[in-house]
Scaffold this active site. Structure first.
Site, short mmCIF file in Angstrom:
data_model
loop_
_atom_site.label_atom_id
_atom_site.label_comp_id
_atom_site.label_asym_id
_atom_site.label_seq_id
_atom_site.Cartn_x
_atom_site.Cartn_y
_atom_site.Cartn_z
N CYS A 102 -74.55 -14.39 -29.71
CA CYS A 102 -75.69 -14.66 -29.01
C CYS A 102 -76.48 -14.52 -30.24
CB CYS A 102 -76.11 -13.10 -27.78
SG CYS A 102 -74.42 -13.42 -26.54
N1 LIG Z 1 -70.15 -12.28 -25.51
C1 LIG Z 1 -71.22 -12.06 -25.05
O1 LIG Z 1 -71.90 -10.92 -25.46
C2 LIG Z 1 -72.25 -12.21 -23.67
C3 LIG Z 1 -73.18 -12.25 -23.03
C4 LIG Z 1 -74.27 -13.01 -23.17
C5 LIG Z 1 -73.73 -14.17 -22.50
N2 LIG Z 1 -72.52 -14.48 -23.30
C6 LIG Z 1 -72.49 -16.28 -23.53
O2 LIG Z 1 -71.33 -16.12 -23.00
C7 LIG Z 1 -71.08 -17.69 -23.05
C8 LIG Z 1 -69.04 -17.28 -23.63
O3 LIG Z 1 -69.34 -15.98 -24.42
P1 LIG Z 1 -68.17 -15.30 -25.24
O4 LIG Z 1 -68.37 -14.41 -25.55
O5 LIG Z 1 -67.65 -15.13 -23.64
O6 LIG Z 1 -67.54 -16.61 -25.62
P2 LIG Z 1 -65.35 -15.90 -25.91
O7 LIG Z 1 -65.86 -17.04 -27.22
O8 LIG Z 1 -65.20 -14.75 -26.07
O9 LIG Z 1 -64.69 -17.26 -24.76
C9 LIG Z 1 -64.96 -18.39 -24.66
C10 LIG Z 1 -63.36 -18.72 -23.74
O10 LIG Z 1 -63.66 -19.56 -23.50
C11 LIG Z 1 -62.51 -20.73 -24.08
N3 LIG Z 1 -62.46 -21.94 -23.88
C12 LIG Z 1 -62.94 -22.65 -24.94
N4 LIG Z 1 -63.47 -23.78 -24.79
C13 LIG Z 1 -62.67 -24.14 -23.61
C14 LIG Z 1 -62.83 -25.62 -21.83
N5 LIG Z 1 -62.92 -26.63 -22.24
N6 LIG Z 1 -61.73 -25.28 -21.28
C15 LIG Z 1 -61.86 -23.60 -21.05
N7 LIG Z 1 -61.72 -22.76 -21.27
C16 LIG Z 1 -62.37 -22.97 -22.96
C17 LIG Z 1 -61.87 -19.58 -24.89
O11 LIG Z 1 -60.84 -20.12 -25.64
C18 LIG Z 1 -62.83 -18.56 -25.07
O12 LIG Z 1 -61.20 -17.75 -24.35
C19 LIG Z 1 -71.21 -18.16 -24.61
O13 LIG Z 1 -72.53 -18.69 -24.00
C20 LIG Z 1 -72.23 -17.06 -25.17
O14 LIG Z 1 -73.70 -17.42 -25.22
C21 LIG Z 1 -71.89 -14.26 -24.71
#
Ligand SMILES: NC(=O)c1ccc[n+]([C@@H]2O[C@H](COP(=O)([O-])OP(=O)(O)OC[C@H]3O[C@@H](n4cnc5c(N)ncnc54)[C@H](O)[C@@H]3O)[C@@H](O)[C@H]2O)c1
Length: 447
Positions: free
Chosen positions: A284
């Protein structure tokens, strides 16, 4: 009439949906079962909804269905209970999206090599939704993205099915604020912000989130909701940039930056502490501000604070290596050939996430100077870096004593830093983890 001017009527598809949401009969779909999607799926399942997670990663799908958690904040036992009660399941079959009443999108939003936003994961998730879209569904984008994505990318794709966005199907953006590893703020304590394509879209999302969080805050549009998230993370990146610069300054002035931050924090108003460190990490803080500066640049505006903070924060791993070189020099050693042990490679305390972790860049820089680098991290048993597999070293007094320098890159709470300092000969502490160590202070070099 623009979508935001469309007003819901009691005959539209939203009445049934609202009823299902309020009675917990709505089928909840979550695309992307990562740090954001999996905990959210758990919250809805615990609230009594039937939840289906969709992911392209077959291993994650299988783990969910076997009740095996791969995210620190999600408890395997709680997960397997929900799977057994048929409240939670996962699949890679996107046709099942057609059975969902609400679909959340929680896929990654990284940067391209050019440092521009990469929304290709959102685009492919939305394509899957489009192929299975039906009247009466609510779609909520939660992935962090630049202002305008929901309106300009998601809405037209959904509308291409012939269904009207705002009446036949509903669309919102709601940024995710989960903070992995943070026990102080579980999901239900973190207010959720919602912006809808129409006021009725926002109303539906508010009805939904109010079932799992204590407060829902509505803003006027999806664009505003997208910008809220970018403000929050830009605020952090810029303030961390400021304290990192302060740390560099304090080192020149021979002042302990930690001491002044702690004393300044006693002011009850107008000050909020941020702490220096080896650089920004995670999915992030190093990434999101660049989504904002990118979109600003497209609109003819140069976001100078964001660029400056990125420069200062990006230089921190180099500064850490300078401090390691200086510390070794005190022991009449050069970096070349020295044994350097990195404590903590995750980007922050008590998580196993190494995405964008500054520790990885420090390892690369040290290897470039021909140091012999190893690491210890209880949350990261192994990692692939620059094509090489590293395994976390077991940590005992002898291992610490064998090192020419021990670098505290991440201050996981399960390590006793007093013990580390007692046994190591030279410590570089980038996190102030040794603040309570009184003896052996001469061994410690801080930022
Ligand atoms: N990690 C954090 O602390 C956090 C906090 C707030 C917001 N975010 C935002 O949330 C979003 C997700 O982040 P995250 O950390 O959970 O990511 P992550 O990489 O942990 O998880 C994403 C998941 O999406 C899956 N994926 C990818 N493409 C896909 C598709 N087309 N269809 C289905 N599944 C798919 C991946 O296999 C993975 O399991 C991002 O935009 C991030 O910026 C993250």
């Amino acid at each position: 009439m623009t979508p935001s001017q469309q007003i819901a009527t009691s005959s539209d598809a939203s009445v049934d949906l609202e009823d299902k949401i309020r009675t917990h009969k709505a089928e909840i779909g979550i695309i992307g079962l990562g740090y954001v999607g999996l905990p959210e799926a758990m919250e809805f399942a615990k609230a009594g909804y039937s939840v289906t997670g969709f992911d392209i990663d077959a291993e994650r799908v299988s783990k969910v269905n076997h009740g095996t958690s791969y995210v620190e904040d999600v408890d395997s036992r709680e997960m397997s209970d929900l799977v057994r009660q048929k409240k939670l399941r996962a699949t890679a079959d996107f046709r099942i999206l057609a059975d969902m009443d609400v679909i959340h999108i929680c896929v990654p939003t990284p940067l391209r090599k050019t440092r521009d936003p990469d929304i290709s994961y959102i685009v492919s998730a939305v394509e899957e939704i489009k192929n299975n879209l039906r009247r009466g569904q609510l779609v909520i984008l939660e992935s962090t993205t630049y202002p305008g994505t929901t309106e300009e990318v998601v809405a037209p794709t959904l509308a291409s099915t012939g269904l009207a966005v705002g009446t036949d199907v509903h669309l919102c953006f709601s940024p995710e604020r989960v903070n992995p590893g943070d026990k102080q703020f579980p999901i239900y304590t973190i207010p959720k912000v919602v912006g809808g394509i129409t006021p009725r879209c926002a109303e539906l999302a508010m009805a939904l989130y109010s079932q799992i969080v204590s407060q829902v805050v509505s803003v006027s549009s999806t664009k505003a909701a997208e910008a809220v998230k970018l403000l929050e993370n830009t605020f952090r990146a810029v303030n961390i940039g400021l304290v990192n610069e302060l740390a560099l300054m304090c080192s020149k002035l021979d002042i302990d930056v930690w001491e002044i931050i702690h004393a300044a924090s006693t002011k009850p108003f107008g000050f909020m502490p941020f702490y220096p460190g080896p650089g920004l990490g995670g999915h992030c803080i190093p990434v999101d501000p660049l989504y904002l500066s990118w979109t600003a640049r497209l609109n003819g505006f140069e976001a100078r604070f964001i660029e400056l903070a990125a420069q200062i924060n990006g230089a921190m791993p180099h500064y850490v290596v300078t401090r390691i070189t200086e510390a070794l020099n005190e022991h009449a050693k050069s970096l070349r050939g020295s044994r350097v042990l990195i404590l903590g490679v995750a980007y922050k305390r008590d998580v196993g996430d190494i995405r964008e972790s500054p520790a990885l860049e420090i390892i690369t820089l040290l290897q470039g100077k021909k140091a012999q680098v190893a690491y210890h991290d209880p949350h990261v048993p192994w990692l692939l870096h620059n094509g090489k597999r590293f395994e976390s070293q077991a940590l005992d007094a002898a291992t610490l004593a064998e090192q020419d320098c021990v670098v505290i890159a991440t201050d996981h709470t399960n390590l006793d830093y007093k013990w580390v300092t007692e046994h190591a000969t030279c410590v570089v502490d980038t996190r102030n983890a040794t603040k309570d160590v009184n003896g052996h202070r001469h061994k410690v070099t801080k930022l």
